[in-house]
Each structure stands twice: as structure tokens, then as C-alpha cells.
Design a protein around this motif. Structure first.
Motif, PDB file in Angstrom:
ATOM      1  N   ASN A 133     -60.379  26.081   5.082  1.00 44.08           N
ATOM      2  CA  ASN A 133     -61.744  25.230   5.066  1.00 44.08           C
ATOM      3  C   ASN A 133     -62.623  26.509   5.099  1.00 44.08           C
ATOM      4  N   LYS A 134     -62.989  26.879   5.052  1.00 43.95           N
ATOM      5  CA  LYS A 134     -64.333  28.066   4.922  1.00 43.95           C
ATOM      6  C   LYS A 134     -65.573  27.817   4.245  1.00 43.95           C
ATOM      7  N   HIS A 135     -64.785  27.670   3.337  1.00 44.56           N
ATOM      8  CA  HIS A 135     -66.213  27.594   2.066  1.00 44.56           C
ATOM      9  C   HIS A 135     -66.908  26.125   2.635  1.00 44.56           C
ATOM     10  N   LEU A 136     -66.082  24.899   2.656  1.00 47.11           N
ATOM     11  CA  LEU A 136     -66.549  23.363   3.232  1.00 47.11           C
ATOM     12  C   LEU A 136     -67.710  24.158   4.820  1.00 47.11           C
ATOM     13  N   VAL A 137     -67.433  25.059   5.075  1.00 48.37           N
ATOM     14  CA  VAL A 137     -67.938  24.485   6.669  1.00 48.37           C
ATOM     15  C   VAL A 137     -69.336  25.208   6.587  1.00 48.37           C
ATOM     16  N   THR A 138     -70.151  24.592   7.256  1.00 43.95           N
ATOM     17  CA  THR A 138     -71.847  23.855   6.748  1.00 43.95           C
ATOM     18  C   THR A 138     -72.039  24.271   8.380  1.00 43.95           C
ATOM     19  N   GLY A 139     -71.776  24.147   9.745  1.00 41.07           N
ATOM     20  CA  GLY A 139     -72.258  25.149  10.462  1.00 41.07           C
ATOM     21  C   GLY A 139     -71.539  26.666  10.798  1.00 41.07           C
ATOM     22  N   SER A 140     -70.915  26.453  12.190  1.00 39.17           N
ATOM     23  CA  SER A 140     -69.927  27.826  12.136  1.00 39.17           C
ATOM     24  C   SER A 140     -68.620  27.514  12.744  1.00 39.17           C
ATOM     25  N   LEU A 141     -68.110  28.311  12.293  1.00 40.18           N
ATOM     26  CA  LEU A 141     -66.152  27.700  12.986  1.00 40.18           C
ATOM     27  C   LEU A 141     -65.199  29.419  13.255  1.00 40.18           C
ATOM     28  N   ARG A 142     -65.084  28.962  14.752  1.00 41.19           N
ATOM     29  CA  ARG A 142     -63.967  30.333  15.278  1.00 41.19           C
ATOM     30  C   ARG A 142     -63.200  29.444  16.251  1.00 41.19           C
ATOM     31  N   ALA A 143     -61.869  30.420  16.310  1.00 36.03           N
ATOM     32  CA  ALA A 143     -61.233  29.942  16.911  1.00 36.03           C
ATOM     33  C   ALA A 143     -60.787  30.962  18.415  1.00 36.03           C
ATOM     34  N   LYS A 144     -60.814  30.428  19.972  1.00 34.02           N
ATOM     35  CA  LYS A 144     -60.588  31.491  20.905  1.00 34.02           C
ATOM     36  C   LYS A 144     -59.433  30.397  21.593  1.00 34.02           C
ATOM     37  N   VAL A 145     -58.384  31.417  22.535  1.00 37.43           N
ATOM     38  CA  VAL A 145     -57.410  31.096  23.318  1.00 37.43           C
ATOM     39  C   VAL A 145     -58.271  30.819  24.034  1.00 37.43           C
ATOM     40  N   LEU A 146     -57.523  29.151  24.692  1.00 34.09           N
ATOM     41  CA  LEU A 146     -58.532  28.610  26.085  1.00 34.09           C
ATOM     42  C   LEU A 146     -56.769  28.048  26.632  1.00 34.09           C
ATOM     43  N   LYS A 147     -56.204  28.394  27.878  1.00 36.45           N
ATOM     44  CA  LYS A 147     -55.828  27.796  28.427  1.00 36.45           C
ATOM     45  C   LYS A 147     -56.258  26.786  29.375  1.00 36.45           C
ATOM     46  N   TRP A 148     -55.296  25.783  29.098  1.00 43.14           N
ATOM     47  CA  TRP A 148     -56.496  24.799  30.404  1.00 43.14           C
ATOM     48  C   TRP A 148     -55.988  24.786  31.914  1.00 43.14           C
ATOM     49  N   GLY A 149     -57.130  25.357  32.651  1.00 42.04           N
ATOM     50  CA  GLY A 149     -56.726  25.362  34.047  1.00 42.04           C
ATOM     51  C   GLY A 149     -57.209  26.419  34.374  1.00 42.04           C
ATOM     52  N   GLY A 150     -57.581  27.541  33.137  1.00 41.03           N
ATOM     53  CA  GLY A 150     -58.103  28.647  33.494  1.00 41.03           C
ATOM     54  C   GLY A 150     -59.488  28.643  33.409  1.00 41.03           C
ATOM     55  N   ASP A 151     -60.207  30.438  33.536  1.00 45.13           N
ATOM     56  CA  ASP A 151     -61.260  30.995  33.413  1.00 45.13           C
ATOM     57  C   ASP A 151     -61.961  30.621  32.355  1.00 45.13           C
ATOM     58  N   VAL A 152     -62.950  29.301  32.269  1.00 40.89           N
ATOM     59  CA  VAL A 152     -64.125  28.943  31.338  1.00 40.89           C
ATOM     60  C   VAL A 152     -65.427  29.685  30.867  1.00 40.89           C
ATOM     61  N   THR A 153     -65.153  30.703  31.883  1.00 38.97           N
ATOM     62  CA  THR A 153     -66.999  31.662  31.792  1.00 38.97           C
ATOM     63  C   THR A 153     -67.204  31.691  29.967  1.00 38.97           C
ATOM     64  N   GLU A 154     -66.123  32.227  29.193  1.00 39.45           N
ATOM     65  CA  GLU A 154     -66.460  32.688  27.912  1.00 39.45           C
ATOM     66  C   GLU A 154     -67.473  31.476  26.918  1.00 39.45           C
TER      67      GLU A 154
END
Length: 208
Positions: free
Chosen positions: A95-116
């Protein structure tokens, strides 16, 4: 066979549909749930200005909601566990050709560190994230760690009446109200086609 996907198209008001791959195997994160469709289409109503806003999706699964936000001009990070990253990447690519902002995926485990993921995003999006009792406390910790005074959390969920679901839901909202103000978005403000009396969208803010 676990990789065999089937594509779910999600129509948009303007322009081509989103194409979302799902997985026949892989548990709850691998399909597009109705609550995700309702929340994605609600974003399209324009009720929340998304252009150039910083958006984080929790428990993104297929990424449907976050990808829709990115087509509306938001700078989006879709997050989920390690095992869902491959599916998220496929859907970002599709779907990247439809994106007008920006889009990325990251690993986030609930309860873990969210500094990034700091500073706090403008919006946090969640669709059908409340169905495991064990995940309530970690999810609430993550919400507290991620939200700033101006963060708007949109939580969409399907009200389920089977088994432990009502009890888990009740507990979740009880815990949430310790630190957050909750406001239900009336059904008549949902997308006129993608709405259902059992699917609720709650607008959540930190208590001041």
C-alpha cells in the motif's frame, strides 16, 4: 501453508482500496477484524485531523488502521510482536503508493521499554486489543508510558458476550479510568457504512 494469505480489500472514500494480506495461520493478529475496519473508516470521516500528525498503532496485526492513517497524511508507526512484522512489512509494501504521510513497522511488546517511541505521539490507535486477561496490565502500562497530556487514544473494540470477555472488558475500563478520561464516540459519528451497534470507539485522554 502458514504463508498462504488471502487479500482483504478495504475501500477508501478517495482513490484505490487498501489491499491487506491476511494469514490463514498465525493467530489473532493475522486477520483484519471488524473493529479495525470500523476504526479505519472512522479516521476517513476527518473527525481527527491526521495530516502531519505523529501516530502510533498498538497491536496493529495486519496494519489496516495505521496504513489508513498514513494514506490520510499521518506519520505512522505500526507496532506489534516480532512474529507479525513480516505481515506488517508485506502490507506496508502493498500500500506504500497510497501513503501521503510516512509509514514504518516496529516491534513493541506491551509492558516493555518505550523509549524509542518518545516523544509521545499525537494519536495512539488500538483496534480489538482487549481480549487477553494477561495482557491488560502490560497494555495499560504501555498506554501510561506512551501518552502525553495532548495524546488522543482511539480505542475501538467489538463488545463480546461470550465466556470471560465481558469480565475482561469491565476490568480493562475500570483500570483505565484510574489515569484516563473516557468518552464514547456516538455511533452516528462513525462511517455510515462501516458501523455496528456492538462496535464501540472510545476517545481516551490522560487525566490532567
Amino acid at each position: 501453508a502458514a504463508m498462504a494469505g488471502f487479500v482483504r480489500e478495504l475501500e477508501r472514500r478517495h482513490g484505490p482500496a487498501l489491499r491487506l494480506e491476511q494469514r490463514a495461520a498465525g493467530g489473532v493478529g493475522s486477520v483484519v477484524w471488524d473493529a479495525a475496519l470500523v476504526l479505519a473508516k472512522f479516521l476517513e470521516t476527518g473527525a481527527c485531523p491526521l495530516a502531519r500528525r505523529h501516530v502510533l498503532e498498538l497491536g496493529a496485526g495486519t496494519g489496516a488502521v495505521g496504513i489508513m492513517a498514513a494514506t490520510l497524511g499521518a506519520n505512522v508507526t505500526v507496532t506489534d510482536l516480532e512474529e507479525l512484522q513480516e505481515l506488517l512489512m508485506v502490507n506496508i509494501e502493498n500500500n506504500k503508493h497510497l501513503v501521503t504521510g510516512s509509514l514504518r513497522a516496529k516491534v513493541l511488546k506491551w509492558g516493555g521499554d518505550v523509549t524509542e517511541f518518545q516523544p509521545p505521539p499525537d494519536y495512539i490507535l488500538m483496534a480489538d486489543c482487549i481480549y487477553y486477561e494477561e495482557s491488560l496490565e502490560p497494555l495499560l502500562k504501555t498506554l501510561k508510558d506512551l501518552t502525553g497530556p495532548d495524546t488522543c487514544v482511539l480505542c475501538c473494540y467489538e463488545q463480546r458476550t461470550m465466556g470471560k470477555n465481558p469480565e475482561i472488558e469491565r476490568r480493562y475500563f475500570e483500570l483505565l479510568q484510574v489515569d484516563f478520561e473516557l468518552e464514547k464516540i456516538p455511533l452516528d459519528q462513525h462511517d455510515e457504512e462501516y458501523r455496528s451497534a456492538d462496535i464501540h470507539i472510545i476517545n481516551i485522554h490522560r487525566k490532567q
